[in-house]
Every structure is written in structure tokens, then in C-alpha cells.
Design a protein around this motif. Structure first.
Motif, PDB file in Angstrom:
ATOM      1  N   ARG A   8       0.824  -1.206   0.000  1.00  0.00           N
ATOM      2  CA  ARG A   8       0.000   0.000   0.000  1.00  0.00           C
ATOM      3  C   ARG A   8       0.861   1.261   0.000  1.00  0.00           C
ATOM      4  O   ARG A   8       0.512   2.264  -0.631  1.00  0.00           O
ATOM      5  N   MET A   9       1.994   1.227   0.661  1.00  0.00           N
ATOM      6  CA  MET A   9       2.877   2.387   0.688  1.00  0.00           C
ATOM      7  C   MET A   9       3.571   2.585  -0.652  1.00  0.00           C
ATOM      8  O   MET A   9       3.907   3.709  -1.022  1.00  0.00           O
ATOM      9  N   SER A  10       3.813   1.490  -1.395  1.00  0.00           N
ATOM     10  CA  SER A  10       4.524   1.598  -2.675  1.00  0.00           C
ATOM     11  C   SER A  10       3.634   2.144  -3.786  1.00  0.00           C
ATOM     12  O   SER A  10       4.113   2.714  -4.758  1.00  0.00           O
ATOM     13  N   ILE A  11       2.307   1.974  -3.642  1.00  0.00           N
ATOM     14  CA  ILE A  11       1.390   2.436  -4.699  1.00  0.00           C
ATOM     15  C   ILE A  11       1.437   3.943  -4.868  1.00  0.00           C
ATOM     16  O   ILE A  11       1.567   4.451  -5.999  1.00  0.00           O
ATOM     17  N   PRO A  12       1.358   4.759  -3.765  1.00  0.00           N
ATOM     18  CA  PRO A  12       1.476   6.213  -3.960  1.00  0.00           C
ATOM     19  C   PRO A  12       2.813   6.621  -4.560  1.00  0.00           C
ATOM     20  O   PRO A  12       2.882   7.567  -5.363  1.00  0.00           O
ATOM     21  N   ALA A  13       3.877   5.918  -4.202  1.00  0.00           N
ATOM     22  CA  ALA A  13       5.188   6.243  -4.768  1.00  0.00           C
ATOM     23  C   ALA A  13       5.210   5.988  -6.274  1.00  0.00           C
ATOM     24  O   ALA A  13       5.768   6.776  -7.055  1.00  0.00           O
ATOM     25  N   MET A  14       4.592   4.898  -6.705  1.00  0.00           N
ATOM     26  CA  MET A  14       4.531   4.584  -8.136  1.00  0.00           C
ATOM     27  C   MET A  14       3.686   5.622  -8.871  1.00  0.00           C
ATOM     28  O   MET A  14       4.024   6.055  -9.983  1.00  0.00           O
ATOM     29  N   GLU A  15       2.584   6.026  -8.236  1.00  0.00           N
ATOM     30  CA  GLU A  15       1.743   7.045  -8.857  1.00  0.00           C
ATOM     31  C   GLU A  15       2.486   8.371  -8.980  1.00  0.00           C
ATOM     32  O   GLU A  15       2.365   9.074  -9.993  1.00  0.00           O
ATOM     33  N   LEU A  16       3.250   8.699  -7.928  1.00  0.00           N
ATOM     34  CA  LEU A  16       4.032   9.931  -7.966  1.00  0.00           C
ATOM     35  C   LEU A  16       5.090   9.888  -9.058  1.00  0.00           C
ATOM     36  O   LEU A  16       5.298  10.869  -9.790  1.00  0.00           O
ATOM     37  N   LEU A  17       5.750   8.721  -9.206  1.00  0.00           N
ATOM     38  CA  LEU A  17       6.765   8.576 -10.248  1.00  0.00           C
ATOM     39  C   LEU A  17       6.138   8.673 -11.638  1.00  0.00           C
ATOM     40  O   LEU A  17       6.689   9.319 -12.537  1.00  0.00           O
ATOM     41  N   LEU A  18       4.966   8.048 -11.817  1.00  0.00           N
ATOM     42  CA  LEU A  18       4.282   8.104 -13.103  1.00  0.00           C
ATOM     43  C   LEU A  18       3.848   9.530 -13.423  1.00  0.00           C
ATOM     44  O   LEU A  18       4.003   9.996 -14.565  1.00  0.00           O
ATOM     45  N   ALA A  19       3.327  10.250 -12.403  1.00  0.00           N
ATOM     46  CA  ALA A  19       2.911  11.635 -12.627  1.00  0.00           C
ATOM     47  C   ALA A  19       4.100  12.516 -12.981  1.00  0.00           C
ATOM     48  O   ALA A  19       4.003  13.387 -13.864  1.00  0.00           O
ATOM     49  N   ALA A  20       5.239  12.305 -12.301  1.00  0.00           N
ATOM     50  CA  ALA A  20       6.439  13.084 -12.603  1.00  0.00           C
ATOM     51  C   ALA A  20       6.939  12.797 -14.016  1.00  0.00           C
ATOM     52  O   ALA A  20       7.365  13.712 -14.739  1.00  0.00           O
ATOM     53  N   THR A  21       6.860  11.544 -14.439  1.00  0.00           N
ATOM     54  CA  THR A  21       7.293  11.174 -15.791  1.00  0.00           C
ATOM     55  C   THR A  21       6.408  11.834 -16.843  1.00  0.00           C
ATOM     56  O   THR A  21       6.898  12.383 -17.841  1.00  0.00           O
ATOM     57  N   ILE A  22       5.089  11.788 -16.620  1.00  0.00           N
ATOM     58  CA  ILE A  22       4.160  12.413 -17.572  1.00  0.00           C
ATOM     59  C   ILE A  22       4.383  13.916 -17.625  1.00  0.00           C
ATOM     60  O   ILE A  22       4.366  14.528 -18.702  1.00  0.00           O
ATOM     61  N   PHE A  23       4.606  14.530 -16.457  1.00  0.00           N
ATOM     62  CA  PHE A  23       4.847  15.972 -16.409  1.00  0.00           C
ATOM     63  C   PHE A  23       6.104  16.342 -17.196  1.00  0.00           C
ATOM     64  O   PHE A  23       6.105  17.309 -17.977  1.00  0.00           O
ATOM     65  N   CYS A  24       7.174  15.575 -17.018  1.00  0.00           N
ATOM     66  CA  CYS A  24       8.425  15.858 -17.740  1.00  0.00           C
ATOM     67  C   CYS A  24       8.241  15.670 -19.242  1.00  0.00           C
ATOM     68  O   CYS A  24       8.773  16.451 -20.040  1.00  0.00           O
ATOM     69  N   LEU A  25       7.456  14.649 -19.618  1.00  0.00           N
ATOM     70  CA  LEU A  25       7.216  14.407 -21.039  1.00  0.00           C
ATOM     71  C   LEU A  25       6.414  15.548 -21.658  1.00  0.00           C
ATOM     72  O   LEU A  25       6.747  16.036 -22.754  1.00  0.00           O
ATOM     73  N   VAL A  26       5.369  15.990 -20.963  1.00  0.00           N
ATOM     74  CA  VAL A  26       4.563  17.105 -21.464  1.00  0.00           C
ATOM     75  C   VAL A  26       5.391  18.377 -21.555  1.00  0.00           C
ATOM     76  O   VAL A  26       5.306  19.138 -22.533  1.00  0.00           O
ATOM     77  N   LEU A  27       6.217  18.620 -20.532  1.00  0.00           N
ATOM     78  CA  LEU A  27       7.069  19.808 -20.535  1.00  0.00           C
ATOM     79  C   LEU A  27       8.047  19.771 -21.700  1.00  0.00           C
ATOM     80  O   LEU A  27       8.283  20.787 -22.373  1.00  0.00           O
ATOM     81  N   TRP A  28       8.597  18.578 -21.967  1.00  0.00           N
ATOM     82  CA  TRP A  28       9.540  18.445 -23.089  1.00  0.00           C
ATOM     83  C   TRP A  28       8.845  18.698 -24.423  1.00  0.00           C
ATOM     84  O   TRP A  28       9.394  19.366 -25.301  1.00  0.00           O
ATOM     85  N   VAL A  29       7.612  18.166 -24.551  1.00  0.00           N
ATOM     86  CA  VAL A  29       6.863  18.363 -25.805  1.00  0.00           C
ATOM     87  C   VAL A  29       6.557  19.839 -26.010  1.00  0.00           C
ATOM     88  O   VAL A  29       6.698  20.378 -27.114  1.00  0.00           O
ATOM     89  N   VAL A  30       6.132  20.525 -24.938  1.00  0.00           N
ATOM     90  CA  VAL A  30       5.799  21.949 -25.046  1.00  0.00           C
ATOM     91  C   VAL A  30       7.023  22.766 -25.407  1.00  0.00           C
ATOM     92  O   VAL A  30       6.985  23.646 -26.276  1.00  0.00           O
ATOM     93  N   ARG A  31       8.153  22.469 -24.773  1.00  0.00           N
ATOM     94  CA  ARG A  31       9.384  23.214 -25.061  1.00  0.00           C
ATOM     95  C   ARG A  31       9.877  22.933 -26.474  1.00  0.00           C
ATOM     96  O   ARG A  31      10.375  23.823 -27.161  1.00  0.00           O
ATOM     97  N   ALA A  32       9.753  21.675 -26.892  1.00  0.00           N
ATOM     98  CA  ALA A  32      10.205  21.327 -28.243  1.00  0.00           C
ATOM     99  C   ALA A  32       9.324  21.951 -29.313  1.00  0.00           C
ATOM    100  O   ALA A  32       9.784  22.242 -30.424  1.00  0.00           O
ATOM    101  N   SER A  33       8.044  22.154 -28.973  1.00  0.00           N
ATOM    102  CA  SER A  33       7.124  22.730 -29.963  1.00  0.00           C
ATOM    103  C   SER A  33       7.217  24.243 -30.031  1.00  0.00           C
ATOM    104  O   SER A  33       6.592  24.860 -30.893  1.00  0.00           O
ATOM    105  N   ARG A  34       7.980  24.859 -29.129  1.00  0.00           N
ATOM    106  CA  ARG A  34       8.161  26.315 -29.148  1.00  0.00           C
ATOM    107  C   ARG A  34       9.608  26.611 -29.547  1.00  0.00           C
ATOM    108  O   ARG A  34      10.513  26.556 -28.722  1.00  0.00           O
ATOM    109  N   PRO A  35       9.847  26.836 -30.856  1.00  0.00           N
ATOM    110  CA  PRO A  35      11.216  27.067 -31.313  1.00  0.00           C
ATOM    111  C   PRO A  35      11.819  28.306 -30.674  1.00  0.00           C
ATOM    112  O   PRO A  35      11.133  29.293 -30.424  1.00  0.00           O
ATOM    113  N   GLN A  36      13.121  28.206 -30.398  1.00  0.00           N
ATOM    114  CA  GLN A  36      13.826  29.312 -29.778  1.00  0.00           C
ATOM    115  C   GLN A  36      14.057  30.433 -30.792  1.00  0.00           C
ATOM    116  O   GLN A  36      14.468  30.189 -31.929  1.00  0.00           O
ATOM    117  N   VAL A  37      13.781  31.651 -30.371  1.00  0.00           N
ATOM    118  CA  VAL A  37      13.997  32.814 -31.227  1.00  0.00           C
ATOM    119  C   VAL A  37      15.364  33.403 -30.894  1.00  0.00           C
ATOM    120  O   VAL A  37      15.701  33.583 -29.722  1.00  0.00           O
TER     121      VAL A  37
END
Length: 301
Positions: A8-37
Motif C-alpha cells: 500500500r505504501m509503494s502504490i502512492p510512490a509509483m503514482e508519484l513517479l508516473l505523474a512526474a514522468t508524464i509531467f516531464c514528457l509534457v514539458l519536453w513536448v511543449v518546449r520542443a514545440s516552441r522554437p527558440q527565437v
């Protein structure tokens, strides 16, 4: 073995890791889709676009109409994204003249698209992002060759130049062919006959050779050209979403096969030209040697 409490204690940790992974992926996609001027420059105005796909959905089936509506809101110079690739859109006659005429050197380049690297091993003069001195030298060479073809003439011909002679011959063939078809079936579609005639004129200019209209090699070239036009006109998503380059893509496989066939055809013509050039050179050397022998009748020198 894990106990129930440890599980039961490991489930929240896994959810937190999954949420952090999704957040990093979304952040990478957003940054990659905004070309640097570049520093000191300002990004042109434009609508908000979706991550990864950009404004592909906004353009729809009639992109020219969608872009016209967007230009009314954002002005004659705006920026959109097709996939992750930024695209500057110019509207209005004065704006386009400013870019393509008054600032032609600044806008003469071509986009660096993935599909362009597959044409002639990336050395194509038309589909090449390079606009530097090497490209300019090749362009001048091609222009000079075409100019010579449209100026030089055969002394035995009544045409003003070789180009006019080839066009006249193809026009005569077309007229005779149309009269033959009208005398027979009485109706026909002139499209393919005209395309083959135009292709024949281009072959005469590029390869110094005219083909018979029933020649299978010429017909294959026409079919290849039509297929190439259809594939390039429909666009290639991998050009604008780089990750698609590494995924199975039947359209890209078809495009690669078309470019391979074009390369085989042109390489064959180049080898034939090298062969005839060497034969001509060998004949000139023999003539030259014969003339020297005539100059020395008293013996071999």
C-alpha cells in the motif's frame, strides 16, 4: 515478499513517479514545440497551436482559406507551426514583393526537410536547403546550359535554335496523332499525349535524346514523375514531426522507392553520356594521329 502494508505504501510512490514522468514528457513536448527565437529578434504574431501537431488541425482541408482568415487577424506577416516546424506566412502583394524581390537573398533558401535528404542523396539542386556558393555555381551552370540550348542552332535546320527544333517536331507529332485519333475513335483525352510530348522535349534538353511515344522507358519516366508529384503534393508528416522518421511509414517507403527509381534512371543516362563522350574522344585522337602521319610522309614519327 512484500507485506500488504508495504504494498500500500509503494502504490502512492509509483503514482508519484508516473505523474512526474508524464509531467516531464509534457514539458519536453511543449518546449520542443516552441522554437527558440535568436536573441534580439521577435517572434512574428500568430495563433496558439497544439503541442506536437501545431496548427495542422487549424488549417483543415482548405489551408489557403484558413490562412487568409488568420492573416486578417494577425497581419500580413504571421507564424504558424506545422508539427514542430515553425512556418512564416506572408500575405498581401506588397509584403510578398518585399520578401521575394527586394530581399530576395534573405528568402532564397529552402526548408531543411527530411524528405529532401532522400532525393539524389541530398545533393538535389531543387530540393536542397543549401543556397551557398556551391549551389549558386551549380545553378549558373544549369542556366548557362539551358541558355546555350535555346540559342545554339543546327546549320542544317530551319529552326532558330535546338529548343525550337525539338518543340516543332513534338508539335507536328501531336497534330498528326490527334488527327489520327479523331479519324479513328473520334474522341480522346489529350492529357497524356501532351505530357509525353513535354517530357520528350525535356529529355532532349537534358539527355540529348528523343524517345518514341511508345517507348516503355519514357512512359515509365512519365508515370514516375506523376507519382512523385502526387506524393510530394500530399506532404510528408515526418518532415514536420521528426519522431515519425523512426516509425513504420508506408508513404515514406513509397517515396524512397520513387527516388531510387529516379536515381537509377538518371545514373543510367549519365553512364551512357560518359561512354559516348569517351568514344568521341577516342575518335578525335585517331583522327589527330592520322593527320600527324600525313604531315610526315617520309616515315613514321
Amino acid at each position: 515478499m512484500f507485506s500488504v502494508s508495504e504494498l500500500r505504501m509503494s502504490i502512492p510512490a509509483m503514482e508519484l513517479l508516473l505523474a512526474a514522468t508524464i509531467f516531464c514528457l509534457v514539458l519536453w513536448v511543449v518546449r520542443a514545440s516552441r522554437p527558440q527565437v535568436p536573441k534580439g529578434l521577435k517572434r512574428p504574431p500568430g495563433p496558439w497551436g497544439w503541442p506536437l501537431i501545431g496548427h495542422a488541425l487549424t488549417l483543415g482541408k482548405n489551408p489557403h482559406l484558413s490562412l487568409a482568415r488568420l492573416s486578417e487577424r494577425y497581419g500580413d506577416v504571421m507564424q504558424i507551426r506545422i508539427g514542430s516546424t515553425p512556418v512564416v506566412v506572408l500575405s498581401g502583394l506588397d509584403t510578398i514583393r518585399q520578401a521575394l524581390v527586394r530581399q530576395a537573398d534573405d528568402f532564397k533558401g529552402r526548408p531543411d526537410l527530411y524528405s529532401f535528404t532522400l532525393i539524389s542523396d541530398g545533393q538535389s539542386m531543387t530540393f536542397n536547403p543549401d543556397s551557398g556558393p556551391v549551389w549558386a555555381a551549380r545553378r549558373r551552370l544549369a542556366q548557362d546550359a539551358l541558355k546555350s540550348f535555346s540559342v545554339a542552332s543546327d546549320p542544317a535546320s530551319s529552326s532558330s535554335c535546338y529548343l525550337e527544333e525539338h518543340v516543332r517536331k513534338e508539335a507536328e507529332y501531336l497534330i498528326n496523332k490527334f488527327q489520327e485519333l479523331m479519324a479513328g475513335p473520334g474522341h480522346f483525352d489529350p492529357y497524356r499525349y501532351v505530357v509525353v510530348s513535354v517530357t520528350n522535349v525535356i529529355c532532349a534538353m537534358c539527355f540529348g535524346q528523343r524517345y518514341d511515344h511508345d517507348n516503355q522507358e519514357l512512359l515509365d519516366l512519365v508515370d514516375l514523375n506523376n507519382e512523385f508529384g502526387e506524393v510530394t503534393a500530399s506532404g510528408n508528416p515526418a518532415d514536420f514531426i521528426p519522431v515519425l522518421q523512426y516509425l513504420p511509414n508506408s508513404a515514406m517507403d513509397n517515396f524512397k522507392e520513387l527516388t531510387r527509381k529516379f536515381s537509377v534512371f538518371t545514373q543510367k543516362m549519365v553512364k551512357e553520356h560518359y561512354k559516348t563522350f569517351e568514344e568521341v574522344q577516342a575518335g578525335e585522337r585517331q583522327v589527330g594521329q592520322g593527320s600527324k602521319w600525313c604531315q610526315w610522309p617520309g616515315g613514321q614519327r
